[in-house]
Design a protein around this motif. Structure first.
Motif, short mmCIF file in Angstrom:
data_model
loop_
_atom_site.label_atom_id
_atom_site.label_comp_id
_atom_site.label_asym_id
_atom_site.label_seq_id
_atom_site.Cartn_x
_atom_site.Cartn_y
_atom_site.Cartn_z
N ASN A 1 17.95 70.76 -2.10
CA ASN A 1 18.44 71.24 -3.37
C ASN A 1 19.93 71.51 -3.28
OD1 ASN A 1 16.00 71.55 -5.14
ND2 ASN A 1 15.33 72.70 -3.34
N VAL A 2 20.63 71.04 -4.27
CA VAL A 2 22.09 71.12 -4.28
C VAL A 2 22.59 72.55 -4.45
CG1 VAL A 2 24.17 70.33 -5.45
CG2 VAL A 2 22.22 68.79 -5.19
N TYR A 3 21.92 73.31 -5.30
CA TYR A 3 22.40 74.65 -5.62
C TYR A 3 21.63 75.71 -4.85
CZ TYR A 3 24.33 71.98 -9.45
OH TYR A 3 24.98 71.04 -10.18
N SER A 4 22.34 76.72 -4.41
CA SER A 4 21.68 77.82 -3.71
C SER A 4 20.95 78.71 -4.70
CB SER A 4 22.72 78.63 -2.94
OG SER A 4 23.65 79.18 -3.87
N ASP A 5 20.18 79.64 -4.17
CA ASP A 5 19.41 80.58 -4.99
C ASP A 5 20.30 81.57 -5.72
OD1 ASP A 5 16.97 79.67 -4.37
OD2 ASP A 5 16.41 81.32 -3.08
N ASN A 6 19.73 82.07 -6.81
CA ASN A 6 20.31 83.22 -7.52
C ASN A 6 21.80 83.07 -7.78
OD1 ASN A 6 17.74 84.42 -7.45
ND2 ASN A 6 18.15 85.11 -5.36
N ASN A 7 22.20 81.91 -8.16
CA ASN A 7 23.60 81.66 -8.45
C ASN A 7 23.83 81.87 -9.95
OD1 ASN A 7 26.16 80.67 -8.86
ND2 ASN A 7 25.86 78.81 -7.67
N ALA A 8 24.50 82.94 -10.29
CA ALA A 8 24.70 83.28 -11.70
C ALA A 8 25.56 82.26 -12.42
CB ALA A 8 25.34 84.66 -11.80
N ARG A 9 26.20 81.37 -11.69
CA ARG A 9 27.06 80.36 -12.31
C ARG A 9 26.35 79.01 -12.44
NH1 ARG A 9 32.35 82.47 -12.35
NH2 ARG A 9 32.59 84.16 -10.87
N ASP A 10 25.10 78.94 -12.07
CA ASP A 10 24.33 77.70 -12.17
C ASP A 10 24.08 77.41 -13.64
OD1 ASP A 10 22.41 75.71 -12.24
OD2 ASP A 10 21.14 76.61 -10.71
N THR A 11 24.66 76.34 -14.14
CA THR A 11 24.58 76.01 -15.57
C THR A 11 23.14 75.81 -16.03
OG1 THR A 11 26.71 74.90 -15.37
CG2 THR A 11 25.42 74.42 -17.33
N THR A 27 9.24 75.49 -17.89
CA THR A 27 8.65 75.12 -16.60
C THR A 27 9.65 74.27 -15.84
OG1 THR A 27 7.58 73.13 -17.44
CG2 THR A 27 6.30 75.17 -17.50
N VAL A 28 9.71 74.46 -14.52
CA VAL A 28 10.71 73.79 -13.70
C VAL A 28 10.05 73.26 -12.44
CG1 VAL A 28 12.86 74.11 -12.42
CG2 VAL A 28 12.52 75.34 -14.55
N SER A 29 10.40 72.06 -12.08
CA SER A 29 9.94 71.45 -10.83
C SER A 29 10.58 72.15 -9.64
CB SER A 29 10.37 69.98 -10.86
OG SER A 29 10.49 69.45 -9.58
N THR A 30 9.81 72.35 -8.56
CA THR A 30 10.39 72.93 -7.35
C THR A 30 11.21 71.92 -6.58
OG1 THR A 30 8.45 72.41 -5.99
CG2 THR A 30 8.53 74.61 -7.03
N GLY A 31 11.04 70.64 -6.87
CA GLY A 31 11.76 69.59 -6.17
C GLY A 31 10.88 68.88 -5.16
N ASP A 32 11.37 67.76 -4.68
CA ASP A 32 10.62 66.94 -3.74
C ASP A 32 11.30 66.95 -2.37
OD1 ASP A 32 8.94 66.34 -5.83
OD2 ASP A 32 9.72 64.34 -6.18
N GLY A 33 11.64 68.14 -1.89
CA GLY A 33 12.33 68.29 -0.61
C GLY A 33 11.40 68.28 0.59
N GLY A 34 10.10 68.29 0.33
CA GLY A 34 9.15 68.28 1.43
C GLY A 34 9.15 69.57 2.22
N ILE A 35 8.47 69.54 3.35
CA ILE A 35 8.30 70.76 4.13
C ILE A 35 9.61 71.29 4.70
CG2 ILE A 35 5.89 70.30 4.71
CD1 ILE A 35 6.89 69.28 7.44
N SER A 36 10.61 70.43 4.82
CA SER A 36 11.89 70.89 5.36
C SER A 36 12.86 71.31 4.26
CB SER A 36 12.53 69.79 6.21
OG SER A 36 12.82 68.67 5.40
N GLY A 37 12.48 71.14 3.01
CA GLY A 37 13.38 71.46 1.91
C GLY A 37 12.80 72.51 1.00
N THR A 38 13.15 73.76 1.21
CA THR A 38 12.64 74.82 0.36
C THR A 38 13.13 74.66 -1.07
OG1 THR A 38 12.34 77.21 0.18
CG2 THR A 38 14.51 76.46 0.84
N GLN A 39 12.44 75.28 -1.97
CA GLN A 39 12.85 75.21 -3.37
C GLN A 39 14.19 75.90 -3.56
OE1 GLN A 39 10.32 77.43 -6.00
NE2 GLN A 39 10.13 79.13 -4.61
#
Length: 193
Positions: A1-11, A27-39
Motif C-alpha cells: 500500500n502506497v499510503y501509510s495509516d492514519n494519514n490526515a492528508r490522504d485525499t 466499503t473499501v478493499s483492503t488490497g491485494d498485498g498478500g500475507i506480506s502486505g498489511t492493509q
C-alpha cells in the motif's frame, strides 16, 4: 500500500470521511498485498467498512485450473483467508472489518474480444464469464450486503436510513465467525454469508 495509516492528508480518506459524514456507507478493499502486505489507507479508516478476500475454490474444480481435476480429490475448501488478500494488523492496530468472496469467482465478460481481450477461456475462445478475484471483488460484495441492510432498515423504520456506523455494526456483528487468529479477524465476525 502506497499510503501509510492514519494519514490526515490522504485525499481518498478525506473523501471517504466526507461521504460518511453525509450518511453514505463506504466499503473499501483492503488490497491485494498478500500475507506480506498489511492493509493500509484508506481501508484502515475506522469510518469505512474494510473488506478482505476469502477463498471460493469451487471454480478451480469446475475449470481444472492449477491441475485441480488431475491432482485434487474433487473437493475444495472455501471461506478461508485468501493468500492474495491484504490483512494483518495495521499501523493503527486495526484488522479488516469483514471478509467476503474474493478469490477465484466468476465474473461476467463480453464475448467481443476485439475490445475486451481478457474475456476468453483457457482455450483462448471468447467467453461470457471469466475467473476473477481480489479484494476489488470483496468490496463490492460487501457494498451489496450493506445495501440490503439499508433497504431492510428503511422498510422497518418508515423510510429513515441507518447511519454508516450502524450499517457497519449490523454487518460485523452478524457475520460468521471463522475462528481465525486475531490478526486475520476483527472481533468475532468476519465472513459475510
Amino acid at each position: 500500500n502506497v499510503y501509510s495509516d492514519n494519514n490526515a492528508r490522504d485525499t481518498i480518506q478525506l473523501f471517504d470521511d466526507a461521504a460518511v459524514k453525509h450518511g453514505i456507507t463506504v466499503t473499501v478493499s483492503t488490497g491485494d498485498g498478500g500475507i506480506s502486505g498489511t492493509q493500509g489507507s484508506p481501508s484502515t479508516d475506522p469510518n469505512v467498512i474494510s473488506a478482505a478476500a476469502s477463498t471460493t475454490f469451487e471454480s478451480y474444480q469446475q475449470t481444472g485450473y492449477a491441475g485441480a481435476r488431475y491432482f485434487g480429490n474433487g473437493k475444495w475448501v472455501s471461506n478461508n483467508v485468501s493468500a492474495l488478500s491484504s490483512g494483518g494488523i495495521s499501523q493503527g492496530g486495526q484488522v479488516p472489518d469483514l471478509m467476503a468472496p474474493g478469490e477465484a469467482d466468476w465474473a461476467l465478460c463480453s464475448t467481443n474480444t476485439a475490445i475486451f481481450t481478457e474475456c476468453s477461456n483457457f482455450a483462448g475462445k471468447p467467453s461470457p464469464i471469466v475467473l476473477f478475484g481480489g479484494t476489488s471483488e470483496s468490496s463490492p460484495v460487501t457494498a451489496g450486503a450493506a445495501a440490503l441492510v439499508i433497504q431492510a432498515f428503511r422498510q422497518t423504520h418508515h423510510g429513515a436510513s441507518p447511519s454508516p456506523a450502524l450499517v457497519k455494526q449490523f454487518l460485523t456483528t452478524t457475520a460468521a465467525d471463522q475462528g481465525l487468529p486475531a490478526p486475520e479477524q476483527d472481533r468475532k465476525s468476519t465472513r459475510l454469508n
